[in-house]
Scaffold this motif. Structure first.
Motif, short mmCIF file in Angstrom:
data_model
loop_
_atom_site.label_atom_id
_atom_site.label_comp_id
_atom_site.label_asym_id
_atom_site.label_seq_id
_atom_site.Cartn_x
_atom_site.Cartn_y
_atom_site.Cartn_z
N ASP B 387 -57.60 -2.92 -87.78
CA ASP B 387 -56.85 -2.18 -86.77
C ASP B 387 -55.41 -2.64 -86.88
N VAL B 388 -54.59 -1.79 -87.49
CA VAL B 388 -53.22 -2.20 -87.80
C VAL B 388 -52.32 -1.96 -86.59
N GLY B 389 -51.63 -3.00 -86.21
CA GLY B 389 -50.67 -2.89 -85.12
C GLY B 389 -49.74 -4.06 -85.22
N THR B 390 -49.04 -4.37 -84.14
CA THR B 390 -48.15 -5.53 -84.15
C THR B 390 -48.97 -6.80 -84.36
N ASN B 391 -50.18 -6.73 -83.84
CA ASN B 391 -51.17 -7.74 -84.14
C ASN B 391 -52.33 -6.97 -84.76
N ALA B 392 -52.80 -7.41 -85.91
CA ALA B 392 -53.90 -6.68 -86.53
C ALA B 392 -55.21 -7.33 -86.13
N GLU B 393 -56.17 -6.48 -85.77
CA GLU B 393 -57.51 -6.97 -85.45
C GLU B 393 -58.36 -6.65 -86.67
N ILE B 394 -59.09 -7.63 -87.15
CA ILE B 394 -59.84 -7.45 -88.39
C ILE B 394 -61.30 -7.83 -88.15
N LEU B 395 -62.18 -6.94 -88.53
CA LEU B 395 -63.61 -7.18 -88.39
C LEU B 395 -64.26 -7.02 -89.77
N LEU B 396 -65.20 -7.87 -90.06
CA LEU B 396 -65.91 -7.76 -91.33
C LEU B 396 -67.38 -7.98 -91.04
N GLY B 397 -68.22 -7.07 -91.48
CA GLY B 397 -69.62 -7.33 -91.20
C GLY B 397 -70.56 -6.23 -91.60
N ASN B 398 -71.80 -6.48 -91.28
CA ASN B 398 -72.90 -5.53 -91.51
C ASN B 398 -74.00 -5.89 -90.51
N ARG B 399 -75.18 -5.34 -90.72
CA ARG B 399 -76.31 -5.61 -89.80
C ARG B 399 -76.54 -7.09 -89.55
N ASP B 400 -76.25 -7.91 -90.55
CA ASP B 400 -76.63 -9.32 -90.46
C ASP B 400 -75.64 -10.14 -89.62
N ARG B 401 -74.37 -9.96 -89.89
CA ARG B 401 -73.38 -10.71 -89.11
C ARG B 401 -72.07 -9.94 -89.10
N VAL B 402 -71.31 -10.21 -88.07
CA VAL B 402 -69.99 -9.61 -87.95
C VAL B 402 -69.01 -10.74 -87.64
N LEU B 403 -67.93 -10.79 -88.41
CA LEU B 403 -66.87 -11.77 -88.17
C LEU B 403 -65.64 -11.03 -87.66
N ALA B 404 -64.83 -11.75 -86.91
CA ALA B 404 -63.61 -11.13 -86.41
C ALA B 404 -62.48 -12.14 -86.41
N CYS B 405 -61.29 -11.64 -86.66
CA CYS B 405 -60.09 -12.46 -86.47
C CYS B 405 -58.94 -11.53 -86.14
N SER B 406 -57.82 -12.12 -85.81
CA SER B 406 -56.62 -11.30 -85.65
C SER B 406 -55.54 -11.91 -86.51
N SER B 407 -54.56 -11.12 -86.82
CA SER B 407 -53.52 -11.59 -87.72
C SER B 407 -52.18 -11.08 -87.19
N PRO B 408 -51.20 -11.98 -87.11
CA PRO B 408 -49.91 -11.61 -86.52
C PRO B 408 -49.03 -10.86 -87.52
N THR B 409 -49.27 -9.57 -87.66
CA THR B 409 -48.54 -8.78 -88.66
C THR B 409 -47.11 -8.50 -88.23
N GLY B 410 -46.85 -8.57 -86.94
CA GLY B 410 -45.51 -8.23 -86.46
C GLY B 410 -45.35 -6.72 -86.35
N PRO B 411 -44.22 -6.28 -85.84
CA PRO B 411 -44.06 -4.86 -85.53
C PRO B 411 -43.57 -3.99 -86.69
N ALA B 412 -43.43 -4.57 -87.90
CA ALA B 412 -42.86 -3.80 -89.01
C ALA B 412 -43.67 -2.54 -89.29
N PHE B 413 -45.00 -2.64 -89.22
CA PHE B 413 -45.85 -1.48 -89.50
C PHE B 413 -45.67 -0.39 -88.45
N GLU B 414 -45.07 -0.73 -87.33
CA GLU B 414 -44.84 0.30 -86.32
C GLU B 414 -43.39 0.77 -86.36
N GLY B 415 -42.70 0.43 -87.47
CA GLY B 415 -41.33 0.93 -87.66
C GLY B 415 -40.26 0.03 -87.06
#
Lengths: 677, 677
Positions: B387-415
């Protein structure tokens, strides 16, 4: 536990059982269900769990307690004793371990559910069990590798350390959670509100580390004329401050029906009255906090009792439906809501308010509160409970059934609509005696212990002097006038010629009785006018008719005892009330004053959740009688107008004072009042 | 029921059973648990229970349905048909009685729990089950001889007619109860809120008689840069209006950490930001209601998703703890509170708000909402959701497990932080292509379907012309510059000499690429500067590093598919994102845009209480990875800085466009990018 384990007996509960050696007294109390307080949860901080081991031989209990039955004083106890002092013989229950058989005295101040002492034996006893209490918790520190919110970890701590279900917190409290936890080193004291055992808990406030309290509540009785409130300690049940003010709604109408009319005739009128009463509640609460010198944030609970019209107006509901049959209430059940919703802004912003349930369209939460205080449903004999106010609440009952009604007495008993009337305040005449021979009065005023004919009275009352007559004074003077033959059975004041008293002075086309004349000193001239007598006649007839209506329903012609409630009931003279025909005839020693029983009921509900359950059950069981549409009420009302009314003589009162049989219309007869065969 | 009783089969559910002849279709549906809507409770008023009997032979079901299987059209149906019109073949389920075997088609609009159609097959399906619904009740009239409150009789009706537990009502709703009951002739429609099946119901509003609705909710996604909201029909799940505004907190800091710093450095700073965001929420909700032309009173629910800092600020909690390890949240659980507490004053005053739970100190309710929308925990293959934004939310997973983190991308992707950047609005460049041979750009702007090199472009974009570059445009132009050999692997823009393009113009000590020059016409000169490239490199490295960190934790070197979420994710070009090294390498057809998945998650939570339960369970199960303290995150971040970074080539992208191996520091080599063996 095995038979070889120490036997522990808690007193005064008598709870007993065997525990493993080394068990702390607090643990043992919890295991055995003995009532032992603790706020800090056994951390040696709060000292609420203080106990006194009894040493010696107790044949009654079958144990001998040796001096070493408990573990020696430990470092925590020593530190506590050094810092704050332990009474001799006292131990901290959370520190002292049980090593051999022991009898443990739990002093009253260490009992969580200690009994609140009530003065009247027949009144309900109350065990402290308020809806909001303080608990200290040790909260786990956050771990970013197993992230969870501070509230969630606080809730874990509440669950494991206190068995409290997950609590919510209003946003402003939530906003204070993180600083409090960090300032308190992950130890905080929280005020937990549980409306009832098992209902969803809410955290009303939070303090870093250990906070001793106590917390407070305000018990509010909104009468049509006056609003009374009591600031109550939620640990001990003690009243710390009381205050009363005039209900500012009076400017919209003196009695209930005139306020309902105001709401009906003026768009926005109900809202105006809501604003007025809420402002008064807020002022009262603010004043109580200031008087007691406490932080208003510590006031976390409020209970409210009032009649249905006051109830609806305080809640912001237009009372228009209460002005016409079928007198439908918007809601009759109890309410548990944010105190701020009632305009209480001067106390803790998260404080909760409990509004007692209503009995019927004309029988309010005040009557429910009187029933809660006076417990007619537990009475062996038949008790009539009369809460005298602008609207009188009347209860009649015993173990088998309880009936209730209300009666529109009007404000005369509160000194309103009386020519020299005033509210009970220094300078007001509250006691009156009239010499049957000379027809001369003597009286006492509030704020002075001397009678007006005693030496030094003028100096004692001071320059303000005598200012008027309050409710109890007007009842006494009218009854005394009747007993002195100055007023006939129809309520007519005789002329100077008819009564032989120069104090009976003409006033317009009728007569008045001159009670006090200080005009020479620039003071007031206080008379009892024919209009005053009429106002009292109307009020007392309404009250009496209500009582009689309930007696009819119960199919009884007499009651065993009478409880006079209401702020005014505390000051009323039973024999004068009976002479007036306000209340049915019972032996004088069977009339008791219960003070402000509605306010007491509000205080009981403040201190005890089980009392809240009880009042909710009671109002369902109480049989409601609607006076407004009951033809017999009108009959009783008319019949009760006389002084005394002919249908119901006063055999008990006869022992106190003979009632002259005069009639100032016809001038017929004097002497002892007529007795029915 | 006996075997001789009619057999009824409801379609599409297939629920079947025998009922007594004469049973209405609605009763049969309730008995058999078939999903058939009704607001009026079977009074022939609401027509929500419309069904279509199927006539004929149904060998699959083993029944033959005759034309007289249902009772004839009755007067209630006729009146409804005359007044409002019934579709051909339709019957009112509450009126039509089952006389013999019948197959009943329940059309989608008559299903209470109808499915909300989602576009993406792998996304979660949603069954309508909102927390607030309308029900019509017939309330008993008051009886002064058995007095009870109107609310109590309303609750009796809710219990007997709908099986709803005793409901409370906020005071302003209670104040409207009596007039509504009387105006509606003791029939009222109430909006009943039950946070979950079995939780204490609350009456949020009341209408005299039958009120058709629908009710609405607003689903709010508070991003660091933009706030988006969707006005949603709580019966159908349809979005009736959407709006987005800039987060006014931007003036306190562009990214999350600068806002946390603002709160730390300025007393009252957090409160200022709370006021700002609440005002924006209120404006958004007001605007949505106006846009849809509905009474704001009909908006009775709100759901809120946001990252932890936005969450705390919206709730009025100082986010200071989120600025430092261990990044402790004040609360991580979901919240159910009055919407007014969040400053939502422009909707129903009794409206409720549900705030989705947070996953961790840096992984918010927005990520939880993305997980709710995209359902990684149900995926057979390994899905990476970004989920791209000023802060990106990132999820990785499948039926077995789901991991999550966030990443401080900053506002550049929003112009933001881009020299010619702007938010996505008409006039913003959103698509860019650069000819590898001529290095000449062509582009498209929002609001115009033509490319800039097509005839009529200038006329089509109008006088406002081209105003700047939005997020998707900046990603495309940087990727295209790299693919055209204008930028080297380190991110350095070549000079005109190095690139052979006059569009590479010096700007200070570095170079810039001239994308558009309208200065001759008084318009802007739009360049991509070296600073812009650096901002995008930082942002994309952060995003990529977060994804790689989760892949490390999962011990995988590749993912099966990628979902690009976020308002911006909907417009991003997957191949350009991959060319930039924003996301790991997967076949292009395995990259899907999910649009504003966080907003979708908020809408799902608005429509479905079971989705609320699900998201609460999911956040407990999701494994949280804290990027801020993970040394490997820094390693990945540094390694990901290059365009493309050397450690992870793009085999799939090679099919799209060869990447030149240029280096503008050393001037070495051109040609196809290096492939790892």
């Amino acid at each position: 536990m095995s038979d070889g384990d120490p036997l522990v007996i808690f007193m005064p509960s008598g709870k007993r059982g065997r525990v493993a050696p080394g068990t702390t007294v607090l643990q043992a109390a919890r295991t055995l269900g003995a009532d032992l307080d603790s706020v800090c949860g056994g951390r040696g901080i709060c000292s609420k769990c203080q106990v006194a081991p009894a040493i010696g031989n107790f044949p009654k209990h079958g144990v001998t307690v040796t001096a070493d039955a408990l573990s020696p004083f430990n470092a925590v106890e020593q530190r506590y004793d050094d810092k704050r002092g332990l009474k001799p013989g006292r131990r901290l229950g959370c520190q002292a371990q049980i090593l051999s058989d022991v009898v443990i005295d739990v002093p009253p101040e260490s009992q969580l559910h200690r009994q609140v002492v009530r003065k009247a034996a027949e009144a309900r006893s109350v065990e402290m069990d308020p809806a909001t209490r303080l608990v200290l918790v040790q909260v786990a520190e956050p771990d970013m590798h197993a992230p969870s919110g501070d509230l969630e970890r606080l809730n874990d701590a509440l669950a494991t350390q206190w068995g409290i279900a997950p609590a919510t917190a209003p946003l402003p409290v939530l906003a204070r959670l993180q600083p409090a936890l960090r300032k308190g080193g992950w130890q905080v004291t929280v005020a937990v509100h549980e409306a009832q055992a098992g209902s969803a808990p809410a955290i009303l406030d939070i303090w870093p580390g250990y906070f001793e309290g106590p917390l407070f509540g305000v018990a509010v009785d909104i009468g049509s004329t006056t609003i009374a409130a009591h600031l109550t300690d939620l640990s001990s049940g003690e009243v710390r401050a009381s205050a009363g003010i005039m209900n500012p709604q009076i400017r919209f109408g003196e009695d209930l029906m005139s306020r309902v009319s105001y709401a009906m005739l003026n768009p926005g009128g109900a809202a105006e009255m809501t604003v007025a009463v809420r402002g008064a509640l807020d002022d009262l609460a603010r004043g109580l906090g200031q008087e007691a010198g406490i932080d208003p944030r510590l006031i976390v609970e409020a209970t409210v009792v009032c009649n249905p019209v006051m109830h609806h107006l305080a809640l912001g509901i237009d009372p228009v439906e209460l002005g016409q049959a079928p007198f439908a209430l918007a809601t009759s059940g109890s309410l548990d809501l944010p105190a701020a919703d009632l305009g209480l802004t001067a106390i803790n912003p998260a404080a909760r308010a409990y509004v007692l349930p209503l009995i019927a369209g004309h029988v309010g939460a005040d009557a429910a509160a009187v029933a809660l205080s006076e417990a007619p449903e537990t009475s062996d004999d038949l008790v009539l409970i009369v809460d005298v106010g602008t609207n009188a609440e009347i209860l009649l009952g015993n173990r088998d059934r309880v009936l209730a009604c209300s009666s529109p007495t009007g404000p005369a008993f509160e000194g309103a609509q009386i020519s020299s009337g005033q509210r009970a305040a220094p300078g007001a005449i509250e006691r009156v005696r009239i010499d049957p021979a000379t027809k001369a009065p003597r009286f006492r005023v509030i704020g002075c212990d001397l009678w007006s004919d005693e030496a030094g009275f003028a100096e004692a009352v001071g320059p303000a002097g005598v200012t008027g007559i309050c409710g109890s004074g007007i009842i006494e003077v009218v009854a005394e006038m009747r007993m002195a033959g100055l007023v006939d059975a129809s309520g007519l004041i005789g002329s100077a010629e008819q009564t032989g008293s120069a104090r009976c002075v003409p006033e317009g086309r009728t007569n008045a009785y001159l009670l006090h004349d200080a005009t020479a000193e620039g003071g007031p001239r206080i008379t009892v006018t024919q209009g005053d007598i009429r106002a009292i006649q109307l009020a007392k007839s309404a009250l009496y008719a209500g009582a009689r209506l309930l007696m009819d329903r119960m199919a009884v012609s007499r009651v065993d005892r009478i409880v006079l409630a209401g702020a005014f009931g505390a000051h009323i003279s039973p024999q004068h009330a009976m002479a007036l025909g306000m209340i049915p005839d019972v032996p004088l020693d069977k009339v008791r004053s219960a003070g402000n029983a509605a306010g007491t009921g509000a205080r009981i509900a403040l201190c005890s959740r089980s009392a809240r359950r009880l009042v909710e059950e009671n109002v369902r069981r109480i049989e409601k009688v609607e006076t407004a549409v009951e033809p017999r009420f009108q009959d009783h009302f008319v019949a009760a107008n006389a002084l005394p009314h002919a249908s119901d003589p006063f055999p008990n009162l006869a022992a106190v004072a003979p009632l002259p049989q005069v009639d100032f219309n016809t001038g017929a007869g004097t002497g002892r009042r007529r007795r029915r065969p």
